[in-house]
Design a protein around this motif. Structure first.
Motif, short mmCIF file in Angstrom:
data_model
loop_
_atom_site.label_atom_id
_atom_site.label_comp_id
_atom_site.label_asym_id
_atom_site.label_seq_id
_atom_site.Cartn_x
_atom_site.Cartn_y
_atom_site.Cartn_z
N VAL A 197 40.68 -24.68 -27.44
CA VAL A 197 39.67 -25.55 -28.04
C VAL A 197 38.28 -25.13 -27.59
N PHE A 247 42.86 -33.95 -26.94
CA PHE A 247 43.72 -33.05 -26.19
C PHE A 247 43.79 -33.49 -24.73
N LEU A 291 45.27 -31.41 -34.96
CA LEU A 291 44.73 -30.31 -34.15
C LEU A 291 45.04 -30.54 -32.68
N ALA A 292 44.82 -31.76 -32.20
CA ALA A 292 45.05 -32.05 -30.78
C ALA A 292 46.53 -31.94 -30.42
N SER A 309 38.63 -33.26 -31.09
CA SER A 309 39.88 -32.57 -30.79
C SER A 309 40.02 -32.32 -29.29
N SER A 310 38.93 -31.92 -28.64
CA SER A 310 38.99 -31.66 -27.20
C SER A 310 39.26 -32.95 -26.43
N VAL A 345 42.07 -34.44 -36.97
CA VAL A 345 41.79 -34.24 -35.54
C VAL A 345 43.04 -34.45 -34.71
N PHE A 358 34.28 -32.59 -35.24
CA PHE A 358 35.72 -32.37 -35.26
C PHE A 358 36.18 -31.71 -33.97
N SER A 359 35.45 -30.70 -33.55
CA SER A 359 35.86 -29.96 -32.34
C SER A 359 35.75 -30.83 -31.10
#
Length: 425
Positions: free
Chosen positions: A362, A116, A352-353, A112-113, A349, A108-109
């Motif tokens: 992030v 972004f 979040l982004a 997201s990055s 995701v 997930f992280s």
């Protein structure tokens, strides 16, 4: 038990071996290098050149050592995948599906990055390709709208495919993109004079700082941890290595991490020496005000965007697999579950982004939580619990120190980041 697990590992390795030493190093570097390279210049500005060097050497060395511990565990568990080793641990002490959770959070992280980066870089990339007299406030200048469109039109269709192996061919371009990125950062150091234009710096700010300690320094180690997180790919690469041995795979690891370290350091150093304290948390954004239509910057931006865009579906697949395993166990393939999991993960995701204001958030939160666990804490705990070595042996002591360092680093960094958020709000 030990003989049987060794035999199982040997059987797996013999079935999958064949990759050359050089290709294994290349594959590992592709697993290591990603969006983290864009935040390292900001990390150097937050810690100073010497402070950054010390921290980067520390994190990269601990990453190599934690991989060493995982490789040693292969013999004892018969595991050829990090998930097998971690699953063995969680099966003994918790339950067999708990293993999905840390992997799910890490995927997930990472997604997201990457999203972004697409949100922040797509408008600049489109503007750089258009004429200078194009009207402002156009729809394509809204990064959030562009992110939604690109997710629906490109990421979602690719993610819905039950198999997406053909995208693996695009990963071979990732290292070339990162190498080109580092070359551009070095070359453009001499294209932007200091003091910076637009009167944002004075001559006194054009000297590099050797040590810097501030609240921003809390983002440095998490960003580095995020940048060296490759542990989910190490053991599969070990399986495919020709004539696989722990010593041979450790050499692959050491060379891959060393070369990644070199590219990371060069891009961070010259990015910092270009903008000094005014470097953006996402390095490419720093060039927009001074080289808005530079051909090399446009090319490197498009290359990284293409790499990131095609990487998101690849990262999505293990995330969906972990989510389905955690919620439904070993149930047979179902299109309904497949589509529902795909849409849910991409929605979370995407949200979040869209709403995260700064990529350093992030890198900071992910690095201080998920990355520190997968890079430091879990390998140390697994080794201590599964290994038959005495507690006073070198590797057991090293594993314990690895766990302590990971916990302290993660807790301190996360607390400082949260306090910084609270003060800024």
């Amino acid at each position: 038990m030990h003989v049987q697990t060794n035999s199982a590992l040997g059987a797996v390795l013999s079935r999958a071996k064949g990759a050359s030493f050089a290709s294994s190093v290349f594959n590992l570097m592709n697993a290591i290098m990603g969006s983290g390279i864009l935040g390292l210049a900001y990390a150097m500005a937050s810690t100073g050149i010497v402070g950054f060097c010390i921290l980067l050497v520390l994190v990269s060395s601990l990453a190599a050592y934690s991989i060493h511990l995982l490789l040693k565990l292969c013999d004892q568990t018969g595991g050829w995948d990090l998930g097998v080793i971690m699953g063995f641990f969680f099966f003994l002490f918790f339950n067999k599906h708990s293993i999905s959770e840390p992997f799910l959070f890490s995927r997930f992280s990472a997604m997201s990055s990457y999203l972004f980066i697409l949100k922040s870089e797509l408008p600049a990339a489109i503007n750089s390709l258009l004429s200078a007299d194009s009207p402002g406030n156009a729809w394509y200048e809204d990064g959030r709208l562009l992110l939604i469109i690109i997710t629906l039109c490109v990421v979602l269709p690719l993610s819905l495919l039950p198999k997406i192996g053909f995208l693996g061919y695009t990963s071979s371009l990732a290292f070339l993109f990162m190498l080109y990125f580092a070359v551009v950062v070095v070359v453009k150091k001499w294209s932007i004079p200091c003091p910076l234009p637009h009167n944002i710096t004075s001559l006194s700010e054009c000297s590099p700082k050797l040590f810097v300690i501030s609240s921003k320094s809390a983002y440095a180690i998490p960003t580095m941890a995020f940048s060296f997180l490759c542990h989910t790919a190490v053991l599969p690469i070990y399986c495919e290595l020709d004539r696989p041995t722990k010593a041979r795979m450790q050499k692959v690891t050491n060379i891959g991490i060393s070369l990644s370290f070199l590219l990371y350091f060069i891009s961070a150093l010259f990015g910092y020496l270009t903008f000094y304290a005014h470097v953006e948390s996402e390095l490419l954004l720093s060039y927009d005000a001074y080289l808005p239509r530079d051909t090399m910057v446009i090319a490197v931006r498009l290359a990284i965007l293409l790499s990131v865009l095609l990487t998101v579906p690849l990262i999505h697949f293990p995330a969906r697999k972990a989510a389905i395993l955690m919620l439904f166990g070993g149930r047979a393939f179902s299109w309904l579950i497949h589509i529902a999991a795909t849409l849910t993960i991409l929605c979370v995701v995407l949200i979040l982004a869209i709403f995260v204001p700064d990529i350093r958030n992030v890198f900071g939160v992910v690095g201080s939580t998920t990355s520190s666990c997968l890079l430091f804490v879990f390998p140390g705990i697994f080794y201590l619990k599964i290994s038959r070595q005495p507690l006073r042996s070198f590797d057991s002591v090293g594993a314990a120190l690895l766990v302590v360092f990971g916990v302290i680093m993660g807790v301190i960094s996360f607390c400082v980041i949260v306090i910084t958020w609270a003060k800024s709000s």
